[in-house]
Design a protein around this motif. Sequence first.
Motif, PDB file in Angstrom:
ATOM      1  N   TRP A   1      10.972  20.384   7.342  1.00  0.00           N
ATOM      2  CA  TRP A   1      10.452  19.123   7.897  1.00  0.00           C
ATOM      3  C   TRP A   1       9.418  18.524   6.946  1.00  0.00           C
ATOM      4  CZ3 TRP A   1       7.328  18.965  13.101  1.00  0.00           C
ATOM      5  CH2 TRP A   1       7.142  17.654  13.493  1.00  0.00           C
ATOM      6  N   SER A   2       8.561  19.360   6.394  1.00  0.00           N
ATOM      7  CA  SER A   2       7.545  18.905   5.448  1.00  0.00           C
ATOM      8  C   SER A   2       8.187  18.319   4.194  1.00  0.00           C
ATOM      9  CB  SER A   2       6.635  20.068   5.075  1.00  0.00           C
ATOM     10  OG  SER A   2       5.769  19.710   4.040  1.00  0.00           O
ATOM     11  N   ILE A   3       9.224  18.961   3.701  1.00  0.00           N
ATOM     12  CA  ILE A   3       9.898  18.467   2.493  1.00  0.00           C
ATOM     13  C   ILE A   3      10.551  17.117   2.755  1.00  0.00           C
ATOM     14  CG2 ILE A   3      11.846  18.917   0.945  1.00  0.00           C
ATOM     15  CD1 ILE A   3      11.073  21.914   1.185  1.00  0.00           C
ATOM     16  N   VAL A   4      11.204  16.977   3.894  1.00  0.00           N
ATOM     17  CA  VAL A   4      11.847  15.698   4.225  1.00  0.00           C
ATOM     18  C   VAL A   4      10.799  14.594   4.358  1.00  0.00           C
ATOM     19  CG1 VAL A   4      13.141  14.485   6.035  1.00  0.00           C
ATOM     20  CG2 VAL A   4      13.865  16.751   5.281  1.00  0.00           C
ATOM     21  N   THR A   5       9.668  14.900   4.965  1.00  0.00           N
ATOM     22  CA  THR A   5       8.595  13.917   5.114  1.00  0.00           C
ATOM     23  C   THR A   5       8.027  13.526   3.752  1.00  0.00           C
ATOM     24  OG1 THR A   5       8.052  14.862   7.261  1.00  0.00           O
ATOM     25  CG2 THR A   5       6.419  13.418   6.275  1.00  0.00           C
ATOM     26  N   ALA A   6       7.856  14.492   2.866  1.00  0.00           N
ATOM     27  CA  ALA A   6       7.344  14.198   1.525  1.00  0.00           C
ATOM     28  C   ALA A   6       8.330  13.341   0.733  1.00  0.00           C
ATOM     29  CB  ALA A   6       7.049  15.497   0.789  1.00  0.00           C
ATOM     30  N   ILE A   7       9.617  13.610   0.886  1.00  0.00           N
ATOM     31  CA  ILE A   7      10.624  12.800   0.197  1.00  0.00           C
ATOM     32  C   ILE A   7      10.606  11.368   0.723  1.00  0.00           C
ATOM     33  CG2 ILE A   7      13.111  12.476  -0.080  1.00  0.00           C
ATOM     34  CD1 ILE A   7      13.328  15.548  -0.246  1.00  0.00           C
ATOM     35  N   ALA A   8      10.490  11.206   2.038  1.00  0.00           N
ATOM     36  CA  ALA A   8      10.415   9.855   2.618  1.00  0.00           C
ATOM     37  C   ALA A   8       9.183   9.115   2.113  1.00  0.00           C
ATOM     38  CB  ALA A   8      10.396   9.945   4.141  1.00  0.00           C
ATOM     39  N   ALA A   9       8.055   9.818   2.026  1.00  0.00           N
ATOM     40  CA  ALA A   9       6.838   9.192   1.510  1.00  0.00           C
ATOM     41  C   ALA A   9       7.020   8.797   0.048  1.00  0.00           C
ATOM     42  CB  ALA A   9       5.657  10.148   1.657  1.00  0.00           C
ATOM     43  N   GLY A  10       7.689   9.643  -0.709  1.00  0.00           N
ATOM     44  CA  GLY A  10       7.932   9.321  -2.116  1.00  0.00           C
ATOM     45  C   GLY A  10       8.805   8.092  -2.286  1.00  0.00           C
ATOM     46  N   PHE A  11       9.850   7.969  -1.468  1.00  0.00           N
ATOM     47  CA  PHE A  11      10.701   6.785  -1.545  1.00  0.00           C
ATOM     48  C   PHE A  11       9.926   5.528  -1.166  1.00  0.00           C
ATOM     49  CE2 PHE A  11      14.547   9.569  -1.244  1.00  0.00           C
ATOM     50  CZ  PHE A  11      15.117   9.129  -2.428  1.00  0.00           C
ATOM     51  N   ARG A  12       9.129   5.622  -0.119  1.00  0.00           N
ATOM     52  CA  ARG A  12       8.354   4.443   0.273  1.00  0.00           C
ATOM     53  C   ARG A  12       7.315   4.080  -0.777  1.00  0.00           C
ATOM     54  NH1 ARG A  12       7.152   4.365   6.708  1.00  0.00           N
ATOM     55  NH2 ARG A  12       9.322   4.365   7.356  1.00  0.00           N
TER      56      ARG A  12
ATOM     57  N   ARG B   1       0.828  -1.198   0.000  1.00  0.00           N
ATOM     58  CA  ARG B   1       0.000   0.000   0.000  1.00  0.00           C
ATOM     59  C   ARG B   1       0.862   1.248   0.000  1.00  0.00           C
ATOM     60  NH1 ARG B   1      -3.386  -0.593   5.201  1.00  0.00           N
ATOM     61  NH2 ARG B   1      -1.327  -1.148   5.888  1.00  0.00           N
ATOM     62  N   PRO B   2       0.369   2.330  -0.630  1.00  0.00           N
ATOM     63  CA  PRO B   2       1.133   3.585  -0.569  1.00  0.00           C
ATOM     64  C   PRO B   2       1.112   4.151   0.853  1.00  0.00           C
ATOM     65  CG  PRO B   2      -0.912   3.892  -1.780  1.00  0.00           C
ATOM     66  CD  PRO B   2      -0.813   2.435  -1.464  1.00  0.00           C
ATOM     67  N   PRO B   3       2.126   4.889   1.230  1.00  0.00           N
ATOM     68  CA  PRO B   3       2.228   5.420   2.596  1.00  0.00           C
ATOM     69  C   PRO B   3       1.380   6.680   2.772  1.00  0.00           C
ATOM     70  CG  PRO B   3       4.158   6.019   1.350  1.00  0.00           C
ATOM     71  CD  PRO B   3       3.338   5.139   0.464  1.00  0.00           C
ATOM     72  N   LEU B   4       0.073   6.519   2.780  1.00  0.00           N
ATOM     73  CA  LEU B   4      -0.831   7.664   2.878  1.00  0.00           C
ATOM     74  C   LEU B   4      -0.640   8.491   4.145  1.00  0.00           C
ATOM     75  CD1 LEU B   4      -4.107   6.184   1.390  1.00  0.00           C
ATOM     76  CD2 LEU B   4      -2.450   7.693   0.306  1.00  0.00           C
ATOM     77  N   PRO B   5      -0.401   7.889   5.312  1.00  0.00           N
ATOM     78  CA  PRO B   5      -0.189   8.730   6.500  1.00  0.00           C
ATOM     79  C   PRO B   5       0.994   9.687   6.359  1.00  0.00           C
ATOM     80  CG  PRO B   5      -0.649   6.488   7.173  1.00  0.00           C
ATOM     81  CD  PRO B   5      -0.492   6.470   5.686  1.00  0.00           C
ATOM     82  N   LEU B   6       2.059   9.254   5.697  1.00  0.00           N
ATOM     83  CA  LEU B   6       3.200  10.151   5.507  1.00  0.00           C
ATOM     84  C   LEU B   6       2.843  11.318   4.593  1.00  0.00           C
ATOM     85  CD1 LEU B   6       6.411   7.964   5.199  1.00  0.00           C
ATOM     86  CD2 LEU B   6       5.845   9.645   6.928  1.00  0.00           C
ATOM     87  N   PHE B   7       2.053  11.049   3.555  1.00  0.00           N
ATOM     88  CA  PHE B   7       1.626  12.135   2.677  1.00  0.00           C
ATOM     89  C   PHE B   7       0.732  13.124   3.425  1.00  0.00           C
ATOM     90  CE2 PHE B   7       2.578   9.084  -0.824  1.00  0.00           C
ATOM     91  CZ  PHE B   7       3.521   9.869  -1.463  1.00  0.00           C
ATOM     92  N   VAL B   8      -0.140  12.611   4.292  1.00  0.00           N
ATOM     93  CA  VAL B   8      -1.021  13.487   5.077  1.00  0.00           C
ATOM     94  C   VAL B   8      -0.183  14.333   6.042  1.00  0.00           C
ATOM     95  CG1 VAL B   8      -2.842  13.492   6.821  1.00  0.00           C
ATOM     96  CG2 VAL B   8      -3.031  11.987   4.847  1.00  0.00           C
ATOM     97  N   VAL B   9       0.798  13.718   6.683  1.00  0.00           N
ATOM     98  CA  VAL B   9       1.661  14.473   7.601  1.00  0.00           C
ATOM     99  C   VAL B   9       2.420  15.560   6.847  1.00  0.00           C
ATOM    100  CG1 VAL B   9       3.716  14.277   9.060  1.00  0.00           C
ATOM    101  CG2 VAL B   9       1.858  12.640   9.310  1.00  0.00           C
ATOM    102  N   ALA B  10       2.919  15.238   5.655  1.00  0.00           N
ATOM    103  CA  ALA B  10       3.639  16.230   4.855  1.00  0.00           C
ATOM    104  C   ALA B  10       2.724  17.396   4.486  1.00  0.00           C
ATOM    105  CB  ALA B  10       4.218  15.587   3.608  1.00  0.00           C
TER     106      ALA B  10
END
Length: 92
Positions: A74-85, A40-49
Amino acid sequence: MLSKEDNRRLAQLERQLQRDDPEFCARMGGGNFSVSATGRPPLPLFVVAAVLAVASLVCVLVGWLIAGLLVAAWSIVTAIAAGFRWRNTRRI
Protein backbone atom coordinates in the motif's frame (compact mmCIF):
# COMPACT_ATOMS: atom_id res chain seq x y z
CA MET A 1 -29.91 14.09 -26.34
CA LEU A 2 -27.46 15.35 -28.93
CA SER A 3 -27.20 14.10 -32.45
CA LYS A 4 -24.01 12.51 -33.77
CA GLU A 5 -23.08 15.74 -35.54
CA ASP A 6 -23.65 17.77 -32.35
CA ASN A 7 -21.52 15.33 -30.33
CA ARG A 8 -18.75 15.53 -32.93
CA ARG A 9 -18.84 19.34 -32.93
CA LEU A 10 -18.84 19.48 -29.12
CA ALA A 11 -15.84 17.15 -28.96
CA GLN A 12 -14.07 19.32 -31.53
CA LEU A 13 -14.74 22.46 -29.47
CA GLU A 14 -13.48 20.74 -26.30
CA ARG A 15 -10.23 19.69 -28.03
CA GLN A 16 -9.73 23.21 -29.40
CA LEU A 17 -10.30 24.78 -25.98
CA GLN A 18 -7.87 22.28 -24.40
CA ARG A 19 -5.22 23.25 -26.98
CA ASP A 20 -5.85 26.99 -26.67
CA ASP A 21 -6.14 27.32 -22.89
CA PRO A 22 -5.20 24.18 -20.88
CA GLU A 23 -4.91 26.14 -17.62
CA PHE A 24 -8.52 27.29 -17.89
CA CYS A 25 -9.64 23.71 -18.55
CA ALA A 26 -7.70 22.48 -15.53
CA ARG A 27 -9.23 25.18 -13.31
CA MET A 28 -12.73 24.34 -14.49
CA GLY A 29 -12.17 20.66 -13.76
CA GLY A 30 -13.46 19.54 -17.11
CA GLY A 31 -11.34 16.40 -17.13
CA ASN A 32 -8.10 14.75 -16.13
CA PHE A 33 -5.51 16.99 -17.77
CA SER A 34 -1.77 16.72 -17.35
CA VAL A 35 -1.44 20.29 -16.04
CA SER A 36 -2.16 20.62 -12.34
CA ALA A 37 -4.46 23.41 -11.24
CA THR A 38 -2.39 24.27 -8.18
CA GLY A 39 1.18 23.62 -9.26
CA ARG A 40 2.09 22.35 -5.79
CA PRO A 41 3.72 18.98 -5.07
CA PRO A 42 1.40 16.42 -3.45
CA LEU A 43 2.92 16.59 0.03
CA PRO A 44 0.01 14.83 1.80
CA LEU A 45 0.50 11.76 -0.40
CA PHE A 46 4.21 11.67 0.41
CA VAL A 47 3.41 11.94 4.14
CA VAL A 48 0.86 9.12 3.88
CA ALA A 49 3.40 6.95 2.05
CA ALA A 50 5.99 7.60 4.77
CA VAL A 51 3.53 6.83 7.58
CA LEU A 52 2.50 3.61 5.84
CA ALA A 53 6.14 2.59 5.41
CA VAL A 54 6.76 3.07 9.15
CA ALA A 55 3.56 1.17 9.96
CA SER A 56 4.67 -1.73 7.79
CA LEU A 57 8.01 -1.87 9.61
CA VAL A 58 6.22 -1.89 12.95
CA CYS A 59 3.93 -4.70 11.79
CA VAL A 60 6.89 -6.79 10.66
CA LEU A 61 8.77 -6.16 13.93
CA VAL A 62 5.73 -7.15 15.97
CA GLY A 63 5.50 -10.37 14.01
CA TRP A 64 2.61 -9.68 11.70
CA LEU A 65 4.43 -10.48 8.47
CA ILE A 66 1.42 -10.68 6.15
CA ALA A 67 -0.06 -7.44 7.45
CA GLY A 68 3.34 -5.79 7.17
CA LEU A 69 3.68 -6.90 3.55
CA LEU A 70 0.20 -5.64 2.69
CA VAL A 71 0.86 -2.25 4.28
CA ALA A 72 4.25 -2.07 2.52
CA ALA A 73 2.55 -2.70 -0.83
CA TRP A 74 0.00 0.00 0.00
CA SER A 75 2.86 2.36 0.85
CA ILE A 76 4.59 1.66 -2.46
CA VAL A 77 1.42 2.29 -4.46
CA THR A 78 0.84 5.56 -2.59
CA ALA A 79 4.43 6.67 -3.22
CA ILE A 80 4.10 5.87 -6.93
CA ALA A 81 0.86 7.88 -7.13
CA ALA A 82 2.57 10.81 -5.39
CA GLY A 83 5.47 10.57 -7.82
CA PHE A 84 3.17 10.67 -10.84
CA ARG A 85 1.30 13.66 -9.47
CA TRP A 86 4.55 15.43 -8.63
CA ARG A 87 5.84 14.81 -12.15
CA ASN A 88 2.65 16.30 -13.61
CA THR A 89 2.88 19.44 -11.43
CA ARG A 90 6.46 20.04 -12.58
CA ARG A 91 5.32 20.27 -16.24
CA ILE A 92 3.69 23.67 -15.75
